[in-house]
Design a protein around this motif. Structure first.
Motif, mmCIF file in Angstrom:
data_model
loop_
_atom_site.group_PDB
_atom_site.id
_atom_site.type_symbol
_atom_site.label_atom_id
_atom_site.label_comp_id
_atom_site.label_asym_id
_atom_site.label_seq_id
_atom_site.Cartn_x
_atom_site.Cartn_y
_atom_site.Cartn_z
ATOM 1 N N ARG A 232 -50.096 66.479 -12.988
ATOM 2 C CA ARG A 232 -48.883 66.647 -11.966
ATOM 3 C C ARG A 232 -47.677 67.440 -12.254
ATOM 4 O O ARG A 232 -47.418 67.810 -13.206
ATOM 5 C CB ARG A 232 -48.192 65.244 -12.124
ATOM 6 C CG ARG A 232 -49.139 63.944 -11.282
ATOM 7 C CD ARG A 232 -48.201 62.828 -11.329
ATOM 8 N NE ARG A 232 -48.823 61.621 -10.943
ATOM 9 C CZ ARG A 232 -48.989 61.178 -9.832
ATOM 10 N NH1 ARG A 232 -48.515 61.893 -8.686
ATOM 11 N NH2 ARG A 232 -49.675 60.044 -9.463
ATOM 12 N N ARG A 234 -44.194 68.119 -12.784
ATOM 13 C CA ARG A 234 -42.960 67.531 -13.529
ATOM 14 C C ARG A 234 -42.139 66.781 -12.504
ATOM 15 O O ARG A 234 -41.619 65.650 -12.179
ATOM 16 C CB ARG A 234 -42.049 68.338 -14.185
ATOM 17 C CG ARG A 234 -40.748 67.505 -14.709
ATOM 18 C CD ARG A 234 -39.689 68.546 -15.046
ATOM 19 N NE ARG A 234 -40.039 69.763 -15.652
ATOM 20 C CZ ARG A 234 -39.786 70.012 -16.916
ATOM 21 N NH1 ARG A 234 -39.392 69.225 -17.700
ATOM 22 N NH2 ARG A 234 -40.216 70.957 -17.326
ATOM 23 N N ASP A 237 -43.543 63.706 -10.634
ATOM 24 C CA ASP A 237 -43.908 62.498 -11.489
ATOM 25 C C ASP A 237 -42.884 61.852 -11.964
ATOM 26 O O ASP A 237 -42.103 61.867 -12.759
ATOM 27 C CB ASP A 237 -44.423 63.390 -12.853
ATOM 28 C CG ASP A 237 -45.384 62.605 -13.590
ATOM 29 O OD1 ASP A 237 -45.333 61.097 -13.358
ATOM 30 O OD2 ASP A 237 -46.297 62.794 -14.667
ATOM 31 N N ARG A 240 -43.014 60.191 -15.686
ATOM 32 C CA ARG A 240 -42.553 61.264 -16.828
ATOM 33 C C ARG A 240 -41.034 61.159 -16.483
ATOM 34 O O ARG A 240 -40.617 61.278 -17.524
ATOM 35 C CB ARG A 240 -43.272 62.494 -16.251
ATOM 36 C CG ARG A 240 -42.524 63.471 -17.127
ATOM 37 C CD ARG A 240 -43.532 64.819 -17.092
ATOM 38 N NE ARG A 240 -42.956 66.108 -17.670
ATOM 39 C CZ ARG A 240 -43.526 67.189 -17.829
ATOM 40 N NH1 ARG A 240 -44.420 67.347 -16.767
ATOM 41 N NH2 ARG A 240 -43.000 68.240 -18.356
#
Ligand code: GDP
Ligand code: MN
Ligand code: MN
Ligand code: MN
Length: 249
Positions: A232, A234, A237, A240
């Motif tokens: 993915r 950033r 995501d 994250r």
């Protein structure tokens, strides 16, 4: 389809020619997919390392302290330094180090392994596993997936995942196809390289089995779109992003 391990692979040493070692031990056919545990790719590429190779900086000492406070046992700051040096970014520092490797795979401790590593303290992941897969695939004439055992969020237990691949798309894209009621699939993209890695991990094992290489025979990607966008970005995501704000209490 059929999944089987390639027999009699020796202990792999730095500089070994993995492609030749594999080629001598299995008759690969058109349509086969080969999976290779990152452990032996790393060994062949000389990615063994010792804790004494790493000089812990302030960040590494701080991480070791944080983990020590939470877990009660201080991590070796040189290990934290190794993880930092293998990473593009840390998503989380404690109670465990969740790292983004330079090739985009997010995993605990940047995938640095301490099992099946004779003669060294640590084994770093291959620098560019898809490049490693490409070299093997070019030499052997079949698609290659480089795997690692990895944990998952939300679930106990580990399973094999793909960290590099060549000769096949990472993803089978079902969007635009239809279910049995004629409803259009709008979101389904299947991470086939992870599924192949998980399947062969069943025969490679995790301990002293000595079976780092496996073949998937008579499996077909089929008539679907494909692409390589496994890791993915950033920006897309959410997990994250949430973890970036995480503080352990
Ligand atoms: P990882 O999933 O890539 O971290 O690798 P593992 O440590 O789980 O090992 C996967 C498989 O490869 C197991 O069957 C190990 O016993 C085997 N293995 C690891 N290193 C070697 C090696 O140098 N030679 C052989 N023949 N098998 C190995
Ligand atoms: Mn590993
Ligand atoms: Mn494993
Ligand atoms: Mn379903």
């Amino acid at each position: 389809m059929e999944v089987f391990a390639v027999p009699d692979i020796p202990e792999i040493e730095p500089g070994d020619d993995l492609a030749t070692l594999i080629d001598e031990r299995v008759d690969l056919r058109e349509g086969d997919v080969l999976t290779v545990a990152s452990t032996v790719v790393s060994k062949a590429e000389g990615r063994g390392a010792d804790l004494s190779d790493f000089e812990a900086g302030e960040h590494a000492r701080d991480i070791a302290d944080q983990i020590g406070e939470i877990a009660g046992e201080r991590k070796d700051p040189r290990f934290a330094q190794a993880v930092i040096e293998e990473s593009e970014e840390l998503v989380m520092a404690a109670p465990f180090i969740l790292a983004v490797t330079r090739f985009g795979h997010i995993t605990v401790n940047a995938g640095i392994d301490r099992s099946n590593v004779p003669g060294a303290d640590l084994l770093l992941l291959p620098e560019d596993p898809s490049a490693s897969a490409r070299r093997l695939s070019d030499a052997l004439g079949v698609p290659v997936v480089v795997t690692d055992t990895s944990g998952r969020p939300f679930r106990q237990g580990q399973r094999g995942v793909a960290i590099g691949w060549a000769g096949l798309p990472a993803m089978r894209d079902w969007r635009g196809e239809h279910d049995r009621e004629g409803r259009e699939l709008t979101a389904t993209v299947e991470a086939v390289v992870d599924e192949l890695a998980a399947a062969t991990n069943l025969v490679t094992g995790e301990g002293d089995d000595g079976r780092p290489v496996a073949v998937v025979r008579d499996w077909e990607f089929g008539d679907h779109d494909g692409h390589d966008h496994l890791f993915r970005d950033r920006d897309g995501d959410l997990v994250r992003q949430a973890l970036a704000d995480f503080e352990y209490h």
